[in-house]
Design an enzyme around this catalytic site. Structure first.
Site, PDB file in Angstrom:
ATOM      1  N   ASN A   9     -60.698  -2.251  10.870  1.00  0.00           N
ATOM      2  CA  ASN A   9     -60.023  -1.821  12.097  1.00  0.00           C
ATOM      3  C   ASN A   9     -61.011  -1.027  12.936  1.00  0.00           C
ATOM      4  O   ASN A   9     -61.289   0.140  12.654  1.00  0.00           O
ATOM      5  CB  ASN A   9     -58.804  -0.971  11.750  1.00  0.00           C
ATOM      6  CG  ASN A   9     -58.080  -0.470  12.990  1.00  0.00           C
ATOM      7  OD1 ASN A   9     -58.303  -0.961  14.097  1.00  0.00           O
ATOM      8  ND2 ASN A   9     -57.222   0.516  12.813  1.00  0.00           N
ATOM      9  N   TRP A  10     -61.544  -1.659  13.967  1.00  0.00           N
ATOM     10  CA  TRP A  10     -62.548  -1.002  14.808  1.00  0.00           C
ATOM     11  C   TRP A  10     -61.945   0.071  15.707  1.00  0.00           C
ATOM     12  O   TRP A  10     -62.685   0.871  16.290  1.00  0.00           O
ATOM     13  CB  TRP A  10     -63.258  -2.032  15.682  1.00  0.00           C
ATOM     14  CG  TRP A  10     -64.109  -3.014  14.942  1.00  0.00           C
ATOM     15  CD1 TRP A  10     -64.323  -3.090  13.588  1.00  0.00           C
ATOM     16  CD2 TRP A  10     -64.870  -4.072  15.524  1.00  0.00           C
ATOM     17  NE1 TRP A  10     -65.164  -4.127  13.295  1.00  0.00           N
ATOM     18  CE2 TRP A  10     -65.522  -4.754  14.474  1.00  0.00           C
ATOM     19  CE3 TRP A  10     -65.068  -4.517  16.832  1.00  0.00           C
ATOM     20  CZ2 TRP A  10     -66.349  -5.854  14.687  1.00  0.00           C
ATOM     21  CZ3 TRP A  10     -65.883  -5.623  17.049  1.00  0.00           C
ATOM     22  CH2 TRP A  10     -66.527  -6.276  15.983  1.00  0.00           C
ATOM     23  N   LYS A  11     -60.625   0.061  15.880  1.00  0.00           N
ATOM     24  CA  LYS A  11     -59.943   0.984  16.779  1.00  0.00           C
ATOM     25  C   LYS A  11     -60.562   0.878  18.185  1.00  0.00           C
ATOM     26  O   LYS A  11     -60.985  -0.205  18.586  1.00  0.00           O
ATOM     27  CB  LYS A  11     -59.980   2.400  16.215  1.00  0.00           C
ATOM     28  CG  LYS A  11     -59.434   2.461  14.787  1.00  0.00           C
ATOM     29  CD  LYS A  11     -59.285   3.863  14.257  1.00  0.00           C
ATOM     30  CE  LYS A  11     -58.765   3.825  12.832  1.00  0.00           C
ATOM     31  NZ  LYS A  11     -58.507   5.191  12.309  1.00  0.00           N
ATOM     32  N   HIS A  97     -49.529   1.121  12.943  1.00  0.00           N
ATOM     33  CA  HIS A  97     -50.592   2.026  12.492  1.00  0.00           C
ATOM     34  C   HIS A  97     -50.188   3.470  12.794  1.00  0.00           C
ATOM     35  O   HIS A  97     -49.503   3.739  13.782  1.00  0.00           O
ATOM     36  CB  HIS A  97     -51.902   1.679  13.199  1.00  0.00           C
ATOM     37  CG  HIS A  97     -53.099   2.360  12.623  1.00  0.00           C
ATOM     38  ND1 HIS A  97     -53.424   3.669  12.920  1.00  0.00           N
ATOM     39  CD2 HIS A  97     -54.046   1.926  11.746  1.00  0.00           C
ATOM     40  CE1 HIS A  97     -54.520   4.009  12.263  1.00  0.00           C
ATOM     41  NE2 HIS A  97     -54.922   2.966  11.543  1.00  0.00           N
ATOM     42  N   GLU A  99     -51.674   5.877  14.055  1.00  0.00           N
ATOM     43  CA  GLU A  99     -52.055   6.349  15.392  1.00  0.00           C
ATOM     44  C   GLU A  99     -51.088   5.830  16.462  1.00  0.00           C
ATOM     45  O   GLU A  99     -50.795   6.533  17.436  1.00  0.00           O
ATOM     46  CB  GLU A  99     -53.490   5.924  15.696  1.00  0.00           C
ATOM     47  CG  GLU A  99     -54.503   6.638  14.815  1.00  0.00           C
ATOM     48  CD  GLU A  99     -55.824   5.910  14.654  1.00  0.00           C
ATOM     49  OE1 GLU A  99     -56.661   6.417  13.901  1.00  0.00           O
ATOM     50  OE2 GLU A  99     -56.008   4.844  15.283  1.00  0.00           O
ATOM     51  N   GLU A 169     -50.976   4.186   4.424  1.00  0.00           N
ATOM     52  CA  GLU A 169     -51.865   5.187   5.015  1.00  0.00           C
ATOM     53  C   GLU A 169     -51.398   6.594   4.626  1.00  0.00           C
ATOM     54  O   GLU A 169     -50.365   7.051   5.127  1.00  0.00           O
ATOM     55  CB  GLU A 169     -51.829   5.106   6.541  1.00  0.00           C
ATOM     56  CG  GLU A 169     -52.321   3.835   7.159  1.00  0.00           C
ATOM     57  CD  GLU A 169     -52.252   3.944   8.675  1.00  0.00           C
ATOM     58  OE1 GLU A 169     -53.295   4.198   9.287  1.00  0.00           O
ATOM     59  OE2 GLU A 169     -51.151   3.808   9.233  1.00  0.00           O
ATOM     60  N   GLY A 175     -59.026  12.377   8.157  1.00  0.00           N
ATOM     61  CA  GLY A 175     -59.581  13.297   9.127  1.00  0.00           C
ATOM     62  C   GLY A 175     -59.144  14.743   8.963  1.00  0.00           C
ATOM     63  O   GLY A 175     -59.273  15.541   9.889  1.00  0.00           O
ATOM     64  N   SER A 215     -59.092   6.210   4.497  1.00  0.00           N
ATOM     65  CA  SER A 215     -60.518   6.571   4.545  1.00  0.00           C
ATOM     66  C   SER A 215     -61.298   6.077   3.330  1.00  0.00           C
ATOM     67  O   SER A 215     -62.055   6.833   2.702  1.00  0.00           O
ATOM     68  CB  SER A 215     -60.680   8.095   4.686  1.00  0.00           C
ATOM     69  OG  SER A 215     -60.107   8.541   5.888  1.00  0.00           O
ATOM     70  N   GLY A 236     -61.256   2.002   8.464  1.00  0.00           N
ATOM     71  CA  GLY A 236     -61.480   2.488   9.815  1.00  0.00           C
ATOM     72  C   GLY A 236     -62.948   2.745  10.079  1.00  0.00           C
ATOM     73  O   GLY A 236     -63.731   1.825  10.331  1.00  0.00           O
ATOM     74  N   GLY A 237     -63.374   4.000   9.995  1.00  0.00           N
ATOM     75  CA  GLY A 237     -64.736   4.386  10.363  1.00  0.00           C
ATOM     76  C   GLY A 237     -65.821   3.611   9.652  1.00  0.00           C
ATOM     77  O   GLY A 237     -66.831   3.225  10.263  1.00  0.00           O
TER      78      GLY A 237
END
Length: 252
Positions: A9-11, A97, A99, A169, A175, A215, A236-237
């Site tokens: 997921n590049w967001k 998601h 977010e 999630e 974070g 993460s 994600g990251g």
């Protein structure tokens, strides 16, 4: 045998040139996928067609959108429909998601409509669920996640559910400096599978893919993926760095 999936997921990250380079670097790494293993890439909307072109000759690598709207079509400026995604060959779509729930106030009822539209267009939803820190502290995470499942997925039948992927999630571990252990991930995945079994039957529960979306990185992926109810990850990251993402994929 249920699918094992690692999804990127590049967001809202990367330019088109950077995204193209990232995909080319992932392909150049020569990842070897066994039967039942899949890689899914979810770039921002403007890059979907380009990424589809880049991966089209690589079996086992699929395209996902990061979202779709909860209506079929109409005067919804700035939104993207499931039908539009289907028309450009999108295979998966991320629904709900954390977010999207937090920043855009998406409700379980809206997500149920998105699930239906994705399935109606032959797109597999990656349905996200999970609890925030205050819920985890109160030790009511099971009831919280169960309600998310009930209100967004329980209107489906077992045949439709076969085309849904679930991603757990632990929002409290993303974070925040806190870390979810492999055991905590396994416990929630097992709980989710038990809820699916209770509603849809044992066969449906054993067949549904449940990803970890907390993460994951090269240093903990192997331990996470070795848990019996963890079937891969929604990354994600770490998905923005080719070496990290390919290392995670190789942790299957």
């Amino acid at each position: 045998m249920r699918k094992k999936i690692v999804a990127a997921n590049w967001k809202m990250n990367l330019t088109l040139a950077q995204g193209e380079q990232l995909v080319n670097d992932i392909i150049a790494a020569g990842i070897k996928l066994s039967e039942g293993q899949e890689v899914v890439i979810a770039p921002p909307f403007p890059y979907l067609i380009k990424v589809k072109q880049l991966i089209r000759n690589y079996p086992g690598i699929y395209l996902a959108a990061q979202n779709c709207y909860s209506e079929k079509s109409g005067a919804y400026t700035g939104e993207v429909s499931a039908e539009m995604l289907q028309s450009i060959g999108v295979d998966f779509v991320i629904i709900g998601h954390s977010e999207r729930r937090e920043y855009f106030s998406e409700t379980n009822a809206q997500l149920a409509k998105k699930i239906d539209l994705a399935l109606a267009n032959g797109i597999k939803p990656i349905f996200c669920c999970g609890e925030p820190l205050e819920v985890r502290k109160a030790e009511t995470q099971n009831a919280y996640v169960a309600q998310q499942l009930q209100e967004s997925l329980y209107h489906l039948d077992a045949a439709a559910l076969k085309n849904v992927v679930i991603a757990y999630e632990p929002i409290w571990a993303i974070g925040t400096g806190l870390t979810a252990s492999a055991q905590q991930a396994q416990d929630m995945h097992a709980f989710i599978r038990s809820q699916i079994a209770e509603k849809f039957g044992r066969e449906a529960a054993l067949g549904i893919t449940i990803l970890y979306g907390g993460s994951a990185k090269p240093s903990n992926a192997k331990e996470l993926f070795s848990s019996p109810d963890v079937d891969g990850g929604l990354i994600g990251g770490a998905s923005l760095v080719a070496a990290d993402f390919t290392a995670i994929v190789q942790s299957f």
